[in-house]
Design a protein around this motif. Structure first.
Motif, PDB file in Angstrom:
ATOM      1  N   SER A  73       0.998  -0.752  -0.110  1.00 55.93           N
ATOM      2  CA  SER A  73       0.334  -0.190   0.107  1.00 55.93           C
ATOM      3  C   SER A  73       0.864   0.951  -0.130  1.00 55.93           C
ATOM      4  O   SER A  73       2.122   0.657   0.274  1.00 55.93           O
ATOM      5  CB  SER A  73      -0.799   0.247   0.711  1.00 55.93           C
ATOM      6  OG  SER A  73       0.003   0.184   2.118  1.00 55.93           O
ATOM      7  N   CYS A  74       0.251   2.263  -0.183  1.00 56.98           N
ATOM      8  CA  CYS A  74       0.933   3.205  -0.728  1.00 56.98           C
ATOM      9  C   CYS A  74       0.322   4.292   0.041  1.00 56.98           C
ATOM     10  O   CYS A  74      -1.118   4.581  -0.343  1.00 56.98           O
ATOM     11  CB  CYS A  74       1.784   3.622  -1.884  1.00 56.98           C
ATOM     12  SG  CYS A  74       0.569   4.313  -2.856  1.00 56.98           S
ATOM     13  N   GLY A  75       1.028   5.972   0.164  1.00 60.38           N
ATOM     14  CA  GLY A  75       0.338   7.167   0.439  1.00 60.38           C
ATOM     15  C   GLY A  75       0.292   7.840  -0.386  1.00 60.38           C
ATOM     16  O   GLY A  75       0.930   8.210  -0.960  1.00 60.38           O
ATOM     17  N   PHE A 103       8.166   7.098   8.508  1.00 59.98           N
ATOM     18  CA  PHE A 103       6.825   7.388   7.968  1.00 59.98           C
ATOM     19  C   PHE A 103       6.117   8.631   8.668  1.00 59.98           C
ATOM     20  O   PHE A 103       5.687   9.158   8.562  1.00 59.98           O
ATOM     21  CB  PHE A 103       6.149   5.930   8.963  1.00 59.98           C
ATOM     22  CG  PHE A 103       4.718   6.049   8.624  1.00 59.98           C
ATOM     23  CD1 PHE A 103       4.037   5.875   7.682  1.00 59.98           C
ATOM     24  CD2 PHE A 103       3.174   6.231   9.382  1.00 59.98           C
ATOM     25  CE1 PHE A 103       2.759   5.097   7.590  1.00 59.98           C
ATOM     26  CE2 PHE A 103       2.233   6.467   9.611  1.00 59.98           C
ATOM     27  CZ  PHE A 103       1.887   5.480   8.229  1.00 59.98           C
ATOM     28  N   LEU A 129      -1.691  12.178   1.890  1.00 55.83           N
ATOM     29  CA  LEU A 129      -1.204  12.559   2.742  1.00 55.83           C
ATOM     30  C   LEU A 129      -1.687  14.405   2.382  1.00 55.83           C
ATOM     31  O   LEU A 129      -2.112  15.090   4.124  1.00 55.83           O
ATOM     32  CB  LEU A 129       0.548  12.927   1.800  1.00 55.83           C
ATOM     33  CG  LEU A 129       1.643  11.757   2.554  1.00 55.83           C
ATOM     34  CD1 LEU A 129       1.143   9.870   2.419  1.00 55.83           C
ATOM     35  CD2 LEU A 129       2.937  12.204   2.172  1.00 55.83           C
ATOM     36  N   VAL A 146       3.724   7.455  -1.789  1.00 61.12           N
ATOM     37  CA  VAL A 146       5.068   7.152  -0.535  1.00 61.12           C
ATOM     38  C   VAL A 146       4.976   5.919   0.011  1.00 61.12           C
ATOM     39  O   VAL A 146       3.789   5.837   0.508  1.00 61.12           O
ATOM     40  CB  VAL A 146       5.159   8.327   0.382  1.00 61.12           C
ATOM     41  CG1 VAL A 146       4.091   8.738   1.461  1.00 61.12           C
ATOM     42  CG2 VAL A 146       6.505   7.806   1.607  1.00 61.12           C
ATOM     43  N   GLU A 147       5.892   5.202   0.118  1.00 61.33           N
ATOM     44  CA  GLU A 147       6.049   3.659   0.875  1.00 61.33           C
ATOM     45  C   GLU A 147       6.990   3.703   1.258  1.00 61.33           C
ATOM     46  O   GLU A 147       7.743   4.572   1.316  1.00 61.33           O
ATOM     47  CB  GLU A 147       5.893   2.616  -0.571  1.00 61.33           C
ATOM     48  CG  GLU A 147       5.999   2.947  -1.673  1.00 61.33           C
ATOM     49  CD  GLU A 147       7.379   1.556  -1.412  1.00 61.33           C
ATOM     50  OE1 GLU A 147       7.300   0.416  -1.269  1.00 61.33           O
ATOM     51  OE2 GLU A 147       8.658   2.305  -1.907  1.00 61.33           O
ATOM     52  N   MET A 148       7.645   2.304   1.645  1.00 58.74           N
ATOM     53  CA  MET A 148       8.861   2.593   2.857  1.00 58.74           C
ATOM     54  C   MET A 148      10.093   1.289   1.500  1.00 58.74           C
ATOM     55  O   MET A 148      11.127   0.829   2.587  1.00 58.74           O
ATOM     56  CB  MET A 148       8.754   2.148   4.092  1.00 58.74           C
ATOM     57  CG  MET A 148       7.696   3.094   4.578  1.00 58.74           C
ATOM     58  SD  MET A 148       7.685   3.192   5.916  1.00 58.74           S
ATOM     59  CE  MET A 148       8.752   3.562   6.677  1.00 58.74           C
ATOM     60  N   SER A 202      -3.382   3.568   0.158  1.00 57.92           N
ATOM     61  CA  SER A 202      -4.333   3.025   1.129  1.00 57.92           C
ATOM     62  C   SER A 202      -4.103   4.911   2.300  1.00 57.92           C
ATOM     63  O   SER A 202      -5.574   4.693   3.069  1.00 57.92           O
ATOM     64  CB  SER A 202      -3.665   2.419   2.102  1.00 57.92           C
ATOM     65  OG  SER A 202      -2.534   3.355   2.559  1.00 57.92           O
ATOM     66  N   ASP A 203      -3.943   5.863   1.444  1.00 59.95           N
ATOM     67  CA  ASP A 203      -4.552   7.162   2.031  1.00 59.95           C
ATOM     68  C   ASP A 203      -3.444   8.103   1.469  1.00 59.95           C
ATOM     69  O   ASP A 203      -3.067   7.990   0.497  1.00 59.95           O
ATOM     70  CB  ASP A 203      -4.025   7.160   3.933  1.00 59.95           C
ATOM     71  CG  ASP A 203      -2.085   6.826   3.855  1.00 59.95           C
ATOM     72  OD1 ASP A 203      -1.755   5.472   3.393  1.00 59.95           O
ATOM     73  OD2 ASP A 203      -1.847   7.375   3.721  1.00 59.95           O
TER      74      ASP A 203
HETATM   75  N1  HPA Z   1       3.591   6.576   3.969  1.00 61.90           N
HETATM   76  C1  HPA Z   1       4.468   5.501   3.830  1.00 61.90           C
HETATM   77  N2  HPA Z   1       4.037   5.016   3.846  1.00 61.90           N
HETATM   78  C2  HPA Z   1       2.958   4.133   3.479  1.00 61.90           C
HETATM   79  C3  HPA Z   1       2.146   5.459   3.740  1.00 61.90           C
HETATM   80  C4  HPA Z   1       2.086   6.263   3.940  1.00 61.90           C
HETATM   81  O1  HPA Z   1       1.561   7.456   3.950  1.00 61.90           O
HETATM   82  N3  HPA Z   1       0.738   5.229   3.216  1.00 61.90           N
HETATM   83  C5  HPA Z   1       1.187   3.282   3.156  1.00 61.90           C
HETATM   84  N4  HPA Z   1       2.446   2.842   3.553  1.00 61.90           N
END
Ligand code: HPA
Length: 236
Positions: free
Chosen positions: A92-94, A161, A208, A180-182, A205-206
């Motif tokens: 998932s990512c923001g 994060f 920013l 953004v992800e990690m 998933s969200d």
């Molecule tokens: N930041 C970092 N990693 C993520 C985010 C985020 O907002 N959402 C999902 N993975």
């Protein structure tokens, strides 16, 4: 029998293609719901890994954990000890751009980063971690045939994060970074150094800047769509 400090398959085979969700329970969910003839190949640190069949092909799925240090060490061991040739991160990512809505699918053509992970390669410049074109084009084709819209571009693989300065994200967004992800920059770098293929895709998933968040039920549903996109590619 071959093992590493973090993976002990006890003779269970690991496929040439491994799907890497961040969460090991996601790996278990995928194995239980999408694969047949499933065998578990890892329990070390509860970083569950499974091998099974999809469309007559062997596919493995394993948790990567969160962040470049965790994901890249599993990528390294899978490639260098177990002969894995294709890594597909599903996460998932923001979102960081206006055109991204919750549950959209983002594919990382490239991954920028604030991590120092790549410094170990002592390159005389800045490395640009990049997706495998063969995997990326296969996912794009599959998305077209399923009528799924993709956002393909640069993502940020961040070590942070909970950001001290939120304007950092604005500056990445100004450069056109989608989300953004990690983990991805680490996985792409390990794969590039080893000469193997990697791809990462995510559901949003969200967001920013829009301040939207999702419930775990909604996330599960969009995750299903991403799985149905990626499994035919993993089983080619
Ligand atoms: N930041 C970092 N990693 C993520 C985010 C985020 O907002 N959402 C999902 N993975």
């Amino acid at each position: 029998m071959t093992s590493t400090p973090h993976i002990n398959p006890q003779g269970v085979p690991i496929a040439k293609t491994v799907l890497l969700p961040g969460d090991p329970l996601r790996a278990q969910f995928i194995a239980e719901n999408y694969l047949s003839d499933v065998q578990q190949f890892n329990t070390v640190r509860n970083m569950f890994g499974f091998t099974g069949m999809f469309n007559g092909r062997q596919v493995s799925v394993m948790g990567s954990g969160m962040g470049i240090p965790s994901a890249s060490l599993y990528a390294y061991e899978l490639i260098h000890t177990f002969g894995v040739e294709r890594l597909i991160r599903i996460g998932s990512c923001g979102g960081m751009q206006d055109q991204l809505e919750l549950f959209d699918i983002v594919v990382a053509a490239s991954a920028s980063t604030d991590s120092h992970f790549m410094h170990q390669y002592k390159l005389p410049g800045t490395f640009a971690p990049t997706a495998s074109w063969s995997l990326l084009s296969a996912v794009a084709q599959e998305a077209e045939s399923q009528g799924i819209q993709l956002h393909v571009g640069n993502v940020l693989s961040s070590d942070v994060f909970y950001r001290h300065d939120p304007s950092d994200a604005q500056r990445w967004a100004q450069m056109g970074v989608l989300a953004v992800e990690m983990e991805t920059a680490g996985i792409y770098s390990v794969a590039a150094h080893a000469g193997v293929e990697a791809l990462a895709l995510f559901t949003v998933s969200d967001h920013l800047f829009k301040g939207e968040e999702t419930t775990s039920e909604q996330r599960q549903k969009s995750f299903t769509q991403m799985m149905e996109l990626v499994l035919p590619v993993a089983a080619r």
